[in-house]
Design an enzyme around this catalytic site. Structure first.
Site, PDB file in Angstrom:
ATOM      1  N   HIS A   1      -2.112  -2.685   3.838  1.00 23.69           N
ATOM      2  CA  HIS A   1      -2.024  -1.606   2.849  1.00 23.69           C
ATOM      3  C   HIS A   1      -1.232  -2.030   1.614  1.00 23.69           C
ATOM      4  O   HIS A   1      -0.494  -3.014   1.602  1.00 23.69           O
ATOM      5  CB  HIS A   1      -1.362  -0.377   3.475  1.00 23.69           C
ATOM      6  CG  HIS A   1       0.047  -0.641   3.923  1.00 23.69           C
ATOM      7  ND1 HIS A   1       1.123  -0.656   3.050  1.00 23.69           N
ATOM      8  CD2 HIS A   1       0.562  -0.921   5.135  1.00 23.69           C
ATOM      9  CE1 HIS A   1       2.225  -0.922   3.707  1.00 23.69           C
ATOM     10  NE2 HIS A   1       1.922  -1.095   4.983  1.00 23.69           N
TER      11      HIS A   1
ATOM     12  N   GLU B   1       1.338   0.685  12.639  1.00 22.30           N
ATOM     13  CA  GLU B   1       2.387  -0.321  12.699  1.00 22.30           C
ATOM     14  C   GLU B   1       3.196  -0.147  13.987  1.00 22.30           C
ATOM     15  O   GLU B   1       3.133   0.904  14.640  1.00 22.30           O
ATOM     16  CB  GLU B   1       3.293  -0.173  11.462  1.00 22.30           C
ATOM     17  CG  GLU B   1       4.387  -1.213  11.343  1.00 22.30           C
ATOM     18  CD  GLU B   1       3.868  -2.637  11.360  1.00 22.30           C
ATOM     19  OE1 GLU B   1       3.415  -3.095  12.436  1.00 22.30           O
ATOM     20  OE2 GLU B   1       3.935  -3.300  10.307  1.00 22.30           O
TER      21      GLU B   1
END
Length: 211
Positions: free
Chosen positions: A8, A81
């Site tokens: 990202h 994550e």
């Protein structure tokens, strides 16, 4: 078959070198610009699928590519994550000062261990590969056999290391991914290999795990 593993864009916490983990921090202005720029490059690969972590910084990055390709984004929480426990929100300096031993091995004391993250993310990547392989032959847009997977720095590194068959003690061999850069894996004869790593690096990379 190829998988593009795309990290990202930048967030405020990235810029401040804070451990993000599963805290849902959005892209900042720079991160959105990074996503838009990288999406223009990745759209040229004519992807067949876009799959993303459901955390907003990843989903927003994926949306930039979806706008250009007309593809829908599939969200998968297993692409999140690693959970950072008490480290989330702390700067690298704070973590080093408060948890020196854990900082040395980069394992949050009450977070997800690296092997657990590796298994979780590798499982998601296997599902993406299966979905790609099961697309009907001759369907428009299926000629490239390529999926873009949007996730996070540590998650992607650990997941691809597991997919490549690397032992746990070699997880650190692959360097970190900069914001909005990507790696590419290819599969042939049921074996995965690394084709590119940290491609598309922008002028001001953040060379760290997803902090």
């Amino acid at each position: 078959m190829r998988l593009v593993l795309w990290r990202h864009g930048q967030t405020v916490w990235n810029a401040e070198r804070r451990f993000q983990g599963q805290s849902d921090i959005p892209l900042d202005e720079t991160g959105q610009a990074q996503a838009d720029r990288a999406a223009r490059l990745l759209a040229g690969l004519r992807p067949d699928l876009i799959v993303s972590s459901d955390l907003s910084r990843a989903a927003s990055t994926a949306t930039a590519l979806a706008r250009l390709t007309g593809l829908e984004v599939t969200l998968d929480k297993d692409l999140r994550e690693r959970h950072g426990g008490c480290w989330e929100g702390l700067t690298d300096t704070e973590i080093r000062g408060r948890y020196p031993a854990e900082h040395a091995s980069w394992n949050p004391p009450d977070g997800e261990p690296s092997p657990v993250v590796a298994e979780r993310v590798a499982g998601a990547l296997h599902r993406v590969a299966t979905a790609l392989a099961e697309r009907p032959a001759g369907q428009p847009g299926t000629t490239t056999g390529l999926a873009v997977v949007v996730s996070h720095g540590a998650a992607l590194r650990l997941g691809m290391s597991r997919l490549l068959g690397m032992p746990d003690d070699l997880f650190g061999v692959l360097g970190p991914l900069s914001n909005c850069s990507w790696s590419m894996l290819g599969r042939r004869h049921d074996r995965w290999r690394l084709l590119e790593h940290n491609a598309g690096t922008l002028p001001e990379p953040i060379l760290s795990d997803d902090r």
